[in-house]
Design an enzyme around this catalytic site. Structure first.
Site, PDB file in Angstrom:
ATOM      1  N   LYS A 210       0.860  -1.181   0.000  1.00 14.65           N
ATOM      2  CA  LYS A 210       0.000   0.000   0.000  1.00 14.65           C
ATOM      3  C   LYS A 210       0.898   1.232   0.000  1.00 14.65           C
ATOM      4  CE  LYS A 210      -3.693   2.229   2.593  1.00 14.65           C
ATOM      5  NZ  LYS A 210      -4.588   2.094   3.742  1.00 14.65           N
TER       6      LYS A 210
ATOM      7  N   ARG B 194     -10.531  10.554   1.872  1.00  9.38           N
ATOM      8  CA  ARG B 194     -10.418  11.308   3.128  1.00  9.38           C
ATOM      9  C   ARG B 194     -11.726  12.059   3.403  1.00  9.38           C
ATOM     10  NH1 ARG B 194      -4.409  11.513   3.240  1.00  9.38           N
ATOM     11  NH2 ARG B 194      -4.099   9.275   2.988  1.00  9.38           N
TER      12      ARG B 194
ATOM     13  N   LYS C  28      -2.318  -1.595  -3.710  1.00 12.81           N
ATOM     14  CA  LYS C  28      -3.188  -0.437  -3.613  1.00 12.81           C
ATOM     15  C   LYS C  28      -2.373   0.843  -3.690  1.00 12.81           C
ATOM     16  CE  LYS C  28      -6.300   1.712  -0.421  1.00 12.81           C
ATOM     17  NZ  LYS C  28      -6.802   1.759   0.890  1.00 12.81           N
TER      18      LYS C  28
ATOM     19  N   SER D 185     -10.291   5.623  -4.518  1.00 16.01           N
ATOM     20  CA  SER D 185     -11.187   6.777  -4.658  1.00 16.01           C
ATOM     21  C   SER D 185     -10.709   7.777  -5.708  1.00 16.01           C
ATOM     22  CB  SER D 185     -11.332   7.469  -3.302  1.00 16.01           C
ATOM     23  OG  SER D 185     -10.064   7.884  -2.810  1.00 16.01           O
TER      24      SER D 185
HETATM   25  C1  PBG Z   1      -7.081   3.152   5.544  1.00 16.74           C
HETATM   26  C2  PBG Z   1      -7.573   3.144   4.152  1.00 16.74           C
HETATM   27  C3  PBG Z   1      -7.466   4.156   3.193  1.00 16.74           C
HETATM   28  C4  PBG Z   1      -8.086   3.687   2.041  1.00 16.74           C
HETATM   29  C5  PBG Z   1      -8.561   2.405   2.316  1.00 16.74           C
HETATM   30  N1  PBG Z   1      -8.212   2.066   3.620  1.00 16.74           N
HETATM   31  C6  PBG Z   1      -6.937   5.529   3.319  1.00 16.74           C
HETATM   32  C7  PBG Z   1      -5.514   5.785   3.553  1.00 16.74           C
HETATM   33  O1  PBG Z   1      -4.699   4.887   3.684  1.00 16.74           O
HETATM   34  O2  PBG Z   1      -5.181   6.972   3.638  1.00 16.74           O
HETATM   35  C8  PBG Z   1      -8.213   4.421   0.750  1.00 16.74           C
HETATM   36  C9  PBG Z   1      -9.252   3.914  -0.207  1.00 16.74           C
HETATM   37  C10 PBG Z   1      -9.521   4.800  -1.353  1.00 16.74           C
HETATM   38  O3  PBG Z   1      -8.851   5.837  -1.562  1.00 16.74           O
HETATM   39  O4  PBG Z   1     -10.438   4.478  -2.110  1.00 16.74           O
HETATM   40  N2  PBG Z   1      -8.097   2.796   6.447  1.00 16.74           N
END
Ligand code: PBG
Length: 327
Positions: free
Chosen positions: A198, A208, A250, A276
């Site tokens: 990630k 966010r 991811k 997202s």
């Molecule tokens: C953390 C989490 C995030 C996303 C999924 N799980 C945010 C981050 O790591 O800042 C992002 C998913 C997306 O952007 O669609 N709980």
């Protein structure tokens, strides 16, 4: 032209029926996982402006979306909670009455065994500072103190009925800590989908808003540097050694090379998260008439599958089933 002019690759593209016969990559509903946001205390679904078409669900509309996902034959839903209050340690993620655990119970009671109910296992939605872990006295994310909380959160999610938990905080040792805790509590059968590779990505921007994140600063001390590919393989190997059943890359689209390398490297299912920002980019361009939205969705999802992802988390999961039906 080749030396022999009779060789013509275009023959295999000459009609829709021919193209269908020779298509190398398919997308099936069972391979798609729908991420969903459930907001504590919401009476109406709340639109997320940076993700047109995506909502913070009420408990009620979340149940309906889960039922629809099951009826469409999706692989699963990935649940995120949006709590009405947060604290330093993210206790709402562990509380059995916290919104995420409540939403898991709702989803399981709605879908039974027809659909896999998955839960994001991370503290960031629940902490007042928005970090994925707890902070030490110097304000740094405390890895090992966080592991103890992830262990409790995993057990809380499994107790609520989650079939799959998805540790996503990128703490060292998180998969091992969660696996040990699950096994110790009798949840040997709960699956771990590890957010293994990630990245600290700008493409999480709209998320966010989706979870009302309180984050100041960034996550660069725990999420990966976008420059690094070998490090992704290292993270994947560690997660598998600690007991991950499936691994995730991811975001998806800016990291298709990583998806391919991970697919070639491991023998477990590989998931990719079409995040997202990827959703928002296409939706915004389509709203301006710049990109054909429906073709764009299928092309993006096809590219993620072609890169080697077995499963895809995507906010378009339900719609994609309809688009595939019409194709
Ligand atoms: C953390 C989490 C995030 C996303 C999924 N799980 C945010 C981050 O790591 O800042 C992002 C998913 C997306 O952007 O669609 N709980």
């Amino acid at each position: 032209m080749s030396d022999f002019p009779g060789v013509r690759p275009r023959r295999l593209r000459s009609s829709a029926a021919m193209r269908r016969l020779v298509a190398e990559t398919t997308i099936e509903p069972r391979q798609l996982i729908l991420p969903m946001f459930v907001r504590e205390g919401a009476r109406e679904p709340i639109a997320i402006s940076s993700m047109p078409g995506v909502y913070q669900h009420t408990r009620d509309t979340a149940r309906k979306a889960v039922a629809e996902a099951a009826q469409l034959g999706l692989g699963g839903v990935m649940l995120f909670g949006v709590p009405s209050s947060k604290d330093e340690t993210g206790s709402g993620g562990i509380d059995p009455d916290g919104i995420l655990n409540v939403a898991i119970r709702d989803a399981v009671s709605e879908a039974g065994d027809d659909l896999l109910v998955m839960a994001d296992l991370c503290l960031d939605e629940f902490t007042s500072h928005g970090h994925c872990g707890v902070l030490d006295s110097a304000g740094r994310v405390d890895n090992d103190a966080t592991l103890a909380l992830y262990a409790e959160m995993g057990v809380a999610q499994a107790s609520a009925g989650a079939h799959v938990v998805g540790p996503s905080g990128m703490m060292d040792g998180q998969v091992g800590a969660v696996r040990t805790a699950l096994d110790g509590a009798g949840f040997e059968e709960t699956v771990i989908l590890a957010y293994a590779a990630k990245y600290a990505s700008a493409f999480f921007g709209p998320f966010r808003e989706a979870v009302d994140s309180s984050l100041q600063g960034d996550r660069k001390t725990y999420q990966q540097d976008p420059s690094n590919a070998r490090e992704a393989i290292r993270e994947v190997d560690l997660d598998l050694a600690e007991g991950a059943d499936m691994v995730m890359v991811k975001p998806a689209l800016p990291y298709l090379d990583i998806v391919r390398q991970v697919r070639d490297h491991v023998n477990v299912p590989v998931a990719a998260y079409n995040v997202s920002g990827e959703y928002a980019m296409l939706e915004a361009a389509a709203a301006n008439g710049w990109i054909d939205r429906e073709r764009g969705i299928l092309e993006m999802l096809t590219s993620i599958r072609r890169a080697g992802a077995d499963t895809i988390l995507t906010y378009w999961a339900a719609e994609a089933v309809h688009l595939l039906d019409r194709r």
